[in-house]
Design an enzyme around this catalytic site. Sequence first.
Site, PDB file in Angstrom:
ATOM      1  N   ASP A 272       0.840  -1.202   0.000  1.00 11.79           N
ATOM      2  CA  ASP A 272       0.000   0.000   0.000  1.00 11.79           C
ATOM      3  C   ASP A 272       0.875   1.251   0.000  1.00 11.79           C
ATOM      4  O   ASP A 272       1.330   1.699   1.045  1.00 11.79           O
ATOM      5  CB  ASP A 272      -0.923  -0.004   1.228  1.00 11.79           C
ATOM      6  CG  ASP A 272      -1.846   1.208   1.250  1.00 11.79           C
ATOM      7  OD1 ASP A 272      -1.921   1.920   0.226  1.00 11.79           O
ATOM      8  OD2 ASP A 272      -2.496   1.432   2.298  1.00 11.79           O
ATOM      9  N   LYS A 279       1.647   7.990   0.265  1.00 15.72           N
ATOM     10  CA  LYS A 279       2.056   8.096   1.665  1.00 15.72           C
ATOM     11  C   LYS A 279       3.436   8.732   1.762  1.00 15.72           C
ATOM     12  O   LYS A 279       4.220   8.655   0.813  1.00 15.72           O
ATOM     13  CB  LYS A 279       2.152   6.687   2.281  1.00 15.72           C
ATOM     14  CG  LYS A 279       0.835   5.982   2.502  1.00 15.72           C
ATOM     15  CD  LYS A 279       1.065   4.595   3.094  1.00 15.72           C
ATOM     16  CE  LYS A 279      -0.236   3.844   3.306  1.00 15.72           C
ATOM     17  NZ  LYS A 279      -1.099   4.416   4.349  1.00 15.72           N
ATOM     18  N   ASP A 290       0.352  -4.957   4.548  1.00  9.36           N
ATOM     19  CA  ASP A 290      -1.056  -4.563   4.443  1.00  9.36           C
ATOM     20  C   ASP A 290      -1.954  -5.715   3.958  1.00  9.36           C
ATOM     21  O   ASP A 290      -3.130  -5.521   3.712  1.00  9.36           O
ATOM     22  CB  ASP A 290      -1.173  -3.333   3.518  1.00  9.36           C
ATOM     23  CG  ASP A 290      -2.349  -2.439   3.858  1.00  9.36           C
ATOM     24  OD1 ASP A 290      -2.849  -2.514   4.999  1.00  9.36           O
ATOM     25  OD2 ASP A 290      -2.775  -1.668   2.980  1.00  9.36           O
ATOM     26  N   ASP A 349      -5.707   6.370  -0.765  1.00  3.61           N
ATOM     27  CA  ASP A 349      -5.067   5.617   0.316  1.00  3.61           C
ATOM     28  C   ASP A 349      -6.109   4.905   1.194  1.00  3.61           C
ATOM     29  O   ASP A 349      -5.757   4.056   2.011  1.00  3.61           O
ATOM     30  CB  ASP A 349      -4.207   6.570   1.157  1.00  3.61           C
ATOM     31  CG  ASP A 349      -3.203   5.834   2.017  1.00  3.61           C
ATOM     32  OD1 ASP A 349      -3.033   4.610   1.818  1.00  3.61           O
ATOM     33  OD2 ASP A 349      -2.577   6.480   2.880  1.00  3.61           O
ATOM     34  N   GLU A 351      -7.942   2.530   0.430  1.00  2.37           N
ATOM     35  CA  GLU A 351      -8.198   1.510  -0.592  1.00  2.37           C
ATOM     36  C   GLU A 351      -8.741   0.219   0.001  1.00  2.37           C
ATOM     37  O   GLU A 351      -9.460  -0.519  -0.668  1.00  2.37           O
ATOM     38  CB  GLU A 351      -6.903   1.226  -1.374  1.00  2.37           C
ATOM     39  CG  GLU A 351      -5.934   0.204  -0.744  1.00  2.37           C
ATOM     40  CD  GLU A 351      -5.380   0.630   0.601  1.00  2.37           C
ATOM     41  OE1 GLU A 351      -5.436   1.837   0.920  1.00  2.37           O
ATOM     42  OE2 GLU A 351      -4.892  -0.232   1.367  1.00  2.37           O
ATOM     43  N   ARG A 353     -11.004  -0.409   2.232  1.00  2.00           N
ATOM     44  CA  ARG A 353     -12.472  -0.482   2.302  1.00  2.00           C
ATOM     45  C   ARG A 353     -13.082  -0.701   0.924  1.00  2.00           C
ATOM     46  O   ARG A 353     -14.165  -1.251   0.806  1.00  2.00           O
ATOM     47  CB  ARG A 353     -13.027   0.770   3.002  1.00  2.00           C
ATOM     48  CG  ARG A 353     -12.792   2.057   2.294  1.00  2.00           C
ATOM     49  CD  ARG A 353     -12.984   3.274   3.207  1.00  2.00           C
ATOM     50  NE  ARG A 353     -11.824   3.486   4.081  1.00  2.00           N
ATOM     51  CZ  ARG A 353     -11.743   4.455   4.992  1.00  2.00           C
ATOM     52  NH1 ARG A 353     -12.759   5.288   5.173  1.00  2.00           N
ATOM     53  NH2 ARG A 353     -10.665   4.576   5.738  1.00  2.00           N
TER      54      ARG A 353
END
Length: 499
Positions: A272, A279, A290, A349, A351, A353
């Site tokens: 991620d 990020k 992740d 970010d 992502e 969900r």
Amino acid sequence: MNIKIRTAQLNKVKADAVITGIFAKEKKLTGELAALDNSLNGAISGLIKKGELKGKASEITVIHSLGKISASKVLVVGLGKKKELTKDDIRGTVAEATRLLKRKSAKKVAVGLLRTDETGISLLDAAQMITEGALLGNYSFLQHKTKKDANGNIDDLVILSDKKKSIAPLEDGQRRGEVIAKATNLARDMGNEPANFMTPTIMAETAQKVAKENNLEFTLLEKEQMAELGMGGLLAVSQGSCQPPKFIILNYKGGNTDKIDLALVGKGVTFDSGGISIKPSHKMEEMKGDMAGGASVLAAMGAIASLKPKINIMALVPATENLPSGCALKPGDVITGINGKTVEIISTDAEGRLILADALGYAVKMGARRIVDIATLTGSCQVALGNICTGVFANNQRLAEKVLAAGKEAGERSWQMPMFDDYKEQNKSDVADIQNVGGRYAGSITAAQFLGEFVGNVPWVHMDIAGTSSADVNKQQFPKGATGVPVGTLVNLALSMGN
Ligand code: BES
Ligand code: ZN
Ligand code: ZN
């Protein structure tokens, strides 16, 4: 590590080290401990007298036997007050002792730590805790070290039984402990693998291997099928990456109906970066973990299949990378999830969900009667609860209680968070049905409420493991790096539902 149960005595057993325990304020040693102390010319009782050995919880004292007994080292672990000793204490202490002995290059270790007649902890439970503690404490990730023996590993563990008739229950506990701890270590391995060694494709191959070894049904959905099913979230997140997304399905059939009693859904973002909402680079490498939720689900399924509870379980892992590129999803884009709901992307970010929404919707479509999802979902959960416990969010209190109880049993702490409807307001969008970020406040709850939009009325629990899936330091059974949480919880949940 090879584990055996043997009827042998602490002062006679052939091993590099023996582990034994004393309670707080234990002045007079009896039975086997007294015999061991005698063989060591009173070394243990001497330290007790001097006040150096107090028997306090988490105290570990190393005594060198200097040839007086077969084992060269005796580890005396503190067990705390006799009345307060818990199963968790045994697991955690044995893990610490194992880690210490591993550093000292012990290869064969004997544990004489049962004392079940004094504590009320059953033989089965004690053996399970010792087994879990030893296997979890012995864990190291050396996959990419060219000198593998740098840290050493304990090869053999002997659990000492005083009576022949104790062997059967001890072996039952050992077996259960082995299955759970090995699954936890598998989840750790997956989480610790660098993202270039744990792509969605490799994650799917790992799942296939777990399926093969444990007689599970394995199904893999590719991009085309995702499109047919309307998995707009998973496709959107994956579109910025060169690695194709995979939707992994494992089925375990232990019940005698065709119903899916439980769906386990795990976030499988193998890296991620944040995507276009990139990020900061500091600690971005940690985002290889992740996919820990997905790993825990896959590993738990293997364990469940070998413990055989009478229940049907479907495991779903949407796996993808989240990267920026010329094809990537952008803030402001609108996508459509599997249940037809439209979502405005505020941050690429958020992502997890998006891909979980499709997996949850798929579980509902397949008729799952209960759903539990596990995800490294929000930094906000880590801010709220630290690294100490997993956040639990639910639309159904009965299922929440079951998950909390299963976590307690596993020594994997979790804590329930509120799910008032008011929080849903924060996910409203001006452009689409909902948006994927609910603002700065209560971020872990608004993320959970977002997922709740895709489960309909099905009883559902969401576990946010952003804080608990990895650790900064070694502590009890949890090593630095991937912890394997909540594999034990998931296995216990399945056992509690199918017995
Ligand atoms: N994978 C992260 C959450 C995370 C953070 C996991 C720290 C492990 C440790 C997730 O995809 C994410 O980036 N969430 C965002 C959501 C925000 C943009 C609403 C976050 O928590 O900052
Ligand atoms: Zn993210
Ligand atoms: Zn993420």
